[in-house]
Design a protein around this motif. Structure first.
Motif, PDB file in Angstrom:
ATOM      1  N   PHE A 277       0.838  -1.206   0.000  1.00 24.11           N
ATOM      2  CA  PHE A 277       0.000   0.000   0.000  1.00 24.11           C
ATOM      3  C   PHE A 277       0.872   1.256   0.000  1.00 24.11           C
ATOM      4  O   PHE A 277       0.667   2.180  -0.800  1.00 24.11           O
ATOM      5  CB  PHE A 277      -0.919  -0.013   1.219  1.00 24.11           C
ATOM      6  N   LYS A 278       1.846   1.311   0.904  1.00 16.95           N
ATOM      7  CA  LYS A 278       2.708   2.496   0.984  1.00 16.95           C
ATOM      8  C   LYS A 278       3.496   2.690  -0.306  1.00 16.95           C
ATOM      9  O   LYS A 278       3.623   3.815  -0.804  1.00 16.95           O
ATOM     10  CB  LYS A 278       3.664   2.366   2.182  1.00 16.95           C
ATOM     11  N   ARG A 279       4.016   1.593  -0.848  1.00 19.41           N
ATOM     12  CA  ARG A 279       4.770   1.688  -2.105  1.00 19.41           C
ATOM     13  C   ARG A 279       3.892   2.215  -3.232  1.00 19.41           C
ATOM     14  O   ARG A 279       4.277   3.129  -3.970  1.00 19.41           O
ATOM     15  CB  ARG A 279       5.304   0.308  -2.482  1.00 19.41           C
ATOM     16  N   ASP A 280       2.700   1.663  -3.364  1.00 22.92           N
ATOM     17  CA  ASP A 280       1.855   1.985  -4.508  1.00 22.92           C
ATOM     18  C   ASP A 280       1.319   3.411  -4.461  1.00 22.92           C
ATOM     19  O   ASP A 280       1.330   4.126  -5.471  1.00 22.92           O
ATOM     20  CB  ASP A 280       0.692   0.996  -4.599  1.00 22.92           C
ATOM     21  N   VAL A 281       0.835   3.844  -3.285  1.00 21.41           N
ATOM     22  CA  VAL A 281       0.280   5.199  -3.240  1.00 21.41           C
ATOM     23  C   VAL A 281       1.376   6.238  -3.431  1.00 21.41           C
ATOM     24  O   VAL A 281       1.149   7.284  -4.063  1.00 21.41           O
ATOM     25  CB  VAL A 281      -0.505   5.445  -1.934  1.00 21.41           C
ATOM     26  N   LEU A 282       2.571   5.958  -2.914  1.00 22.17           N
ATOM     27  CA  LEU A 282       3.673   6.893  -3.123  1.00 22.17           C
ATOM     28  C   LEU A 282       4.061   6.940  -4.602  1.00 22.17           C
ATOM     29  O   LEU A 282       4.299   8.020  -5.161  1.00 22.17           O
ATOM     30  CB  LEU A 282       4.877   6.489  -2.276  1.00 22.17           C
ATOM     31  N   PHE A 283       4.088   5.774  -5.239  1.00 25.68           N
ATOM     32  CA  PHE A 283       4.449   5.716  -6.664  1.00 25.68           C
ATOM     33  C   PHE A 283       3.426   6.451  -7.524  1.00 25.68           C
ATOM     34  O   PHE A 283       3.777   7.313  -8.337  1.00 25.68           O
ATOM     35  CB  PHE A 283       4.551   4.249  -7.109  1.00 25.68           C
ATOM     36  N   PHE A 284       2.152   6.127  -7.344  1.00 28.59           N
ATOM     37  CA  PHE A 284       1.130   6.727  -8.202  1.00 28.59           C
ATOM     38  C   PHE A 284       0.930   8.212  -7.899  1.00 28.59           C
ATOM     39  O   PHE A 284       0.666   9.005  -8.818  1.00 28.59           O
ATOM     40  CB  PHE A 284      -0.189   5.963  -8.073  1.00 28.59           C
ATOM     41  N   LYS A 285       1.062   8.596  -6.640  1.00 27.99           N
ATOM     42  CA  LYS A 285       0.947  10.026  -6.321  1.00 27.99           C
ATOM     43  C   LYS A 285       2.124  10.792  -6.918  1.00 27.99           C
ATOM     44  O   LYS A 285       1.953  11.903  -7.452  1.00 27.99           O
ATOM     45  CB  LYS A 285       0.899  10.231  -4.806  1.00 27.99           C
ATOM     46  N   SER A 286       3.312  10.203  -6.855  1.00 23.93           N
ATOM     47  CA  SER A 286       4.487  10.860  -7.452  1.00 23.93           C
ATOM     48  C   SER A 286       4.304  11.032  -8.947  1.00 23.93           C
ATOM     49  O   SER A 286       4.614  12.094  -9.510  1.00 23.93           O
ATOM     50  CB  SER A 286       5.748  10.033  -7.167  1.00 23.93           C
ATOM     51  N   CYS A 287       3.794  10.004  -9.614  1.00 20.09           N
ATOM     52  CA  CYS A 287       3.553  10.098 -11.058  1.00 20.09           C
ATOM     53  C   CYS A 287       2.543  11.203 -11.369  1.00 20.09           C
ATOM     54  O   CYS A 287       2.703  11.959 -12.342  1.00 20.09           O
ATOM     55  CB  CYS A 287       3.057   8.762 -11.601  1.00 20.09           C
ATOM     56  N   ALA A 288       1.495  11.301 -10.540  1.00 19.42           N
ATOM     57  CA  ALA A 288       0.482  12.331 -10.763  1.00 19.42           C
ATOM     58  C   ALA A 288       1.068  13.729 -10.574  1.00 19.42           C
ATOM     59  O   ALA A 288       0.832  14.641 -11.385  1.00 19.42           O
ATOM     60  CB  ALA A 288      -0.692  12.112  -9.814  1.00 19.42           C
ATOM     61  N   LEU A 289       1.862  13.925  -9.512  1.00 17.06           N
ATOM     62  CA  LEU A 289       2.436  15.245  -9.246  1.00 17.06           C
ATOM     63  C   LEU A 289       3.491  15.628 -10.282  1.00 17.06           C
ATOM     64  O   LEU A 289       3.609  16.807 -10.640  1.00 17.06           O
ATOM     65  CB  LEU A 289       3.045  15.265  -7.837  1.00 17.06           C
TER      66      LEU A 289
END
Length: 639
Positions: A491-503
């Protein structure tokens, strides 16, 4: 059917080219045509699904689809590019008819929706239907000719729908296999949705062989291993075929014992999934002490055993079964924040191609004897998609044989080359491969790549933007709600990855116009949106301060998921002593600042409002602690 262009039903009925000309007269609206691109496969999905249910087998659907594509390919009047697009759609529909677990009513509804929505598309675009103007026209008597036209319409429908699409949509059709592949890499057990948007459960399984017959067989296998007088200075391996008759039979009984089946049933519904033994990988393993400088170090390094992390629908599981009172060697599962010490009868099961793990040795609890474990392997796959299970079975077995040969080659390096292979090729490659998945998620990279290819085919950046901007919010909301069994590390890996891609995308949209102005030579101080930049900086300053006050683990639901023991109101420092929900409100403020930039607010006016809506939903969820359980303010607080 049409080897020589003749009609399969009656003479005088048109070939594909003439049928397309007539069909196109009633399909001029782009909206109507794109609707058909979805409604026609939807109806076919219902049809094939009903066939699967009625026959209790997927073979009739596969046979019908194969015969249809054969006859369509044999029709020389159908352009081969349209045949290829049709084949992709039909194969995709058949695959999902096998994968979806719907009843008769569900598939019948899909069939009805496919037909009804198709007519609705004609009605809403004010275009008559091809059926209503030909064989289905009022007043046309049922005749051999009408029946022939009906079957011709059915036979050509999918290529006709493809032919009336824009070039971009036709290009997108060729990307569908990649999208299905990405879906399949997420849909790998009974708890997986097939999308990165929903919460992910722990996939490692743990059980114990407790039946008297099972413990007796374990002892029989261990006794045989010890009778071989294994060396103390290194590890030893034996394939099952190497065992004597008594130990061999005991090993095979353990492979199919009830304890193993019950354990797998908690993750894979036995009504929907097959569990097959991968006999070619099963072995006895006796561990010796750790030796630096050889590829034995791989096991004391966080690693993933197999290379097929990107394989759809199926999984290979490795089960470590203890046979003794081992106290020294433990298997650590970083994604679970847990370590397991396999003793007599203990089963540690994990995905051979996906689960990172490592071995640790506790020098304070040394073993008095050899550590002997059984390595059992199983392939688990949907009963309706057995091809994928059989393919993964074969591929992983071949890989295991090759890697074991490489491992043994580097186990006791006798030359500089073998030492180089052990230290760099095996150990270094293992670390690199594991690190990519640990920090990004290999399947997440596949998702981003698939979305990018689809957007390129459609010539639409908006598609990519929508597909990649909001995933982390869905994960926040679904994980916060379900909680039980959540894989916290993933969960921590995925939300950080996808949020980083969005930003990163938002940052690019903000900066790109300034870069263009700079290259054009007319960027001035007055042209910069200083207010917008100030809002972004202020918002993320407060957000970072909130993260520092709460802690990274607290930020990612450590308390809610039960990994941290703390009072829900334990943070009293800035910014929590100034703002309610400062992390969310500060990021909304920063997003509103982004919306003031031309490349964001003007180019995509809907982009930031959707971000803010997701944040508002999640803030309400946090405020009232809405989840599948008792809210914190109604429960006893943990001191």
């Amino acid at each position: 059917f049409r080897m020589a262009g003749g009609n399969p039903f009656i003479a005088g009925v048109d070939d594909f080219g003439a049928t397309l000309t007539a069909f196109a007269m009633y399909h001029k609206s782009p909206m109507n045509n794109i609707a058909h691109f979805f409604t026609s496969p939807l109806g076919l999905l219902g049809f094939f699904g009903l066939m699967n249910k009625a026959t209790k087998s997927v073979r009739p659907s596969l046979s019908v689809a194969a015969m249809y594509l054969f006859f369509l390919f044999s029709d020389y009047t159908v352009p081969k590019d349209l045949f290829a697009q049709t084949a992709i759609i039909i194969c995709t529909v058949v695959l999902f008819s096998c994968k979806l677990q719907l009843g008769y009513a569900g598939f019948a509804l899909l069939l009805a929706l496919g037909y009804g929505l198709q007519d609705l598309a004609h009605f809403s675009t004010n275009e008559p239907t091809f059926q209503g103007a030909t064989w289905g026209k009022d007043g046309v008597p049922m005749s051999v000719e009408a029946v022939g036209l009906f079957f011709q319409h059915v036979f050509y429908l999918t290529p006709l729908v493809c032919a009336t699409q824009t070039q971009e949509v036709q290009n997108f059709t060729y990307v569908i296999p990649l999208l299905v592949f990405a879906y399949g890499c997420y849909a790998i057990d009974s708890h997986s949705s097939g999308l990165p948007h929903t919460f992910v459960r722990v996939r490692a399984l743990f059980g114990k062989m407790t039946e008297k017959s099972e413990t007796t067989d374990l002892k029989s296998v261990r006794d045989w291993a010890m009778s071989q007088k294994p060396p103390k200075g290194k590890t030893s391996h034996w394939w099952v075929a190497d065992l004597d008759e008594e130990a061999n039979k005991a090993f095979h009984r353990l492979e199919v014992c009830e304890s193993v089946k019950r354990m797998f049933a908690t993750k894979f519904d036995p009504e929907l999934y097959n569990l097959d033994v991968v006999g070619g990988m099963n072995e006895l393993y006796i561990s010796g002490p750790n030796r630096a400088g050889t590829s034995d170090q791989v096991f004391f390094t966080e690693h993933i055993d197999g290379p097929y992390i990107l394989f759809p629908f199926a999984s290979i599981y490795r089960c470590i079964v203890g046979t003794d009172g081992n106290t020294e060697i433990s298997t650590i599962f970083p994604n679970l924040y847990d370590a397991k010490t396999a003793q007599t009868g203990d089963i540690l099961a994990f995905d051979f191609n996906r689960e990172p793990h490592l071995i640790s040795a506790d020098d304070n609890k040394p073993n008095r004897d050899f550590r002997v474990v059984l390595k059992l392997h199983y392939v688990v796959y949907p009963k309706s998609l057995s091809f994928f299970g059989h393919a993964l079975h074969w591929l992983t077995t071949r890989y295991n044989e090759l890697f074991r040969a490489l491992f043994l080659f580097t186990l006791t390096p006798s030359s500089g080359f073998s030492k180089f292979v052990g230290e760099y090729a095996v150990n270094g490659g293992t670390v690199l491969y594991n690190s990519i998945d640990k920090y990004c998620g290999t399947v997440n990279l596949l998702y981003q790549f698939s979305a990018g290819v689809a957007a390129y085919a459609l010539n639409s950046y908006v598609f990519f933007l929508v597909a990649t901007q909001y995933i982390h919010y869905c994960r926040y909301i679904s994980t916060y709600y379900y909680r039980k069994g959540v894989n916290w590390a993933i969960f921590k890996r995925d939300v950080l990855f996808f949020k980083s891609c969005a930003l990163i995308q938002l940052a690019a949209l903000i900066i790109r116009p300034y870069i263009d102005q700079y290259h054009a030579g007319h960027l001035s101080f007055q042209d910069v949106n200083w207010l917008g930049f100030a809002m972004i900086c202020a918002g993320y300053f407060v957000s970072l301060a909130a993260t520092a006050a709460l802690g990274v683990d607290g930020t990612y639901f450590g308390i809610e998921l039960g990994f941290m023991k703390a009072d829900y109101n334990f943070v009293k420092t800035f910014p929590y002593n100034v703002l309610p929900h400062p992390m969310i409100l500060s990021q909304v403020f920063a997003l509103l600042g982004m919306s003031t930039f031309e490349g964001v607010g003007k180019a995509y006016p809907w982009l930031v409002p959707i971000h803010c809506t997701f944040y508002a939903v999640h803030m309400a969820q946090e405020h009232w602690d809405y989840f599948d359980g008792t809210p914190w303010y109604k429960a006893v607080k943990v001191e």
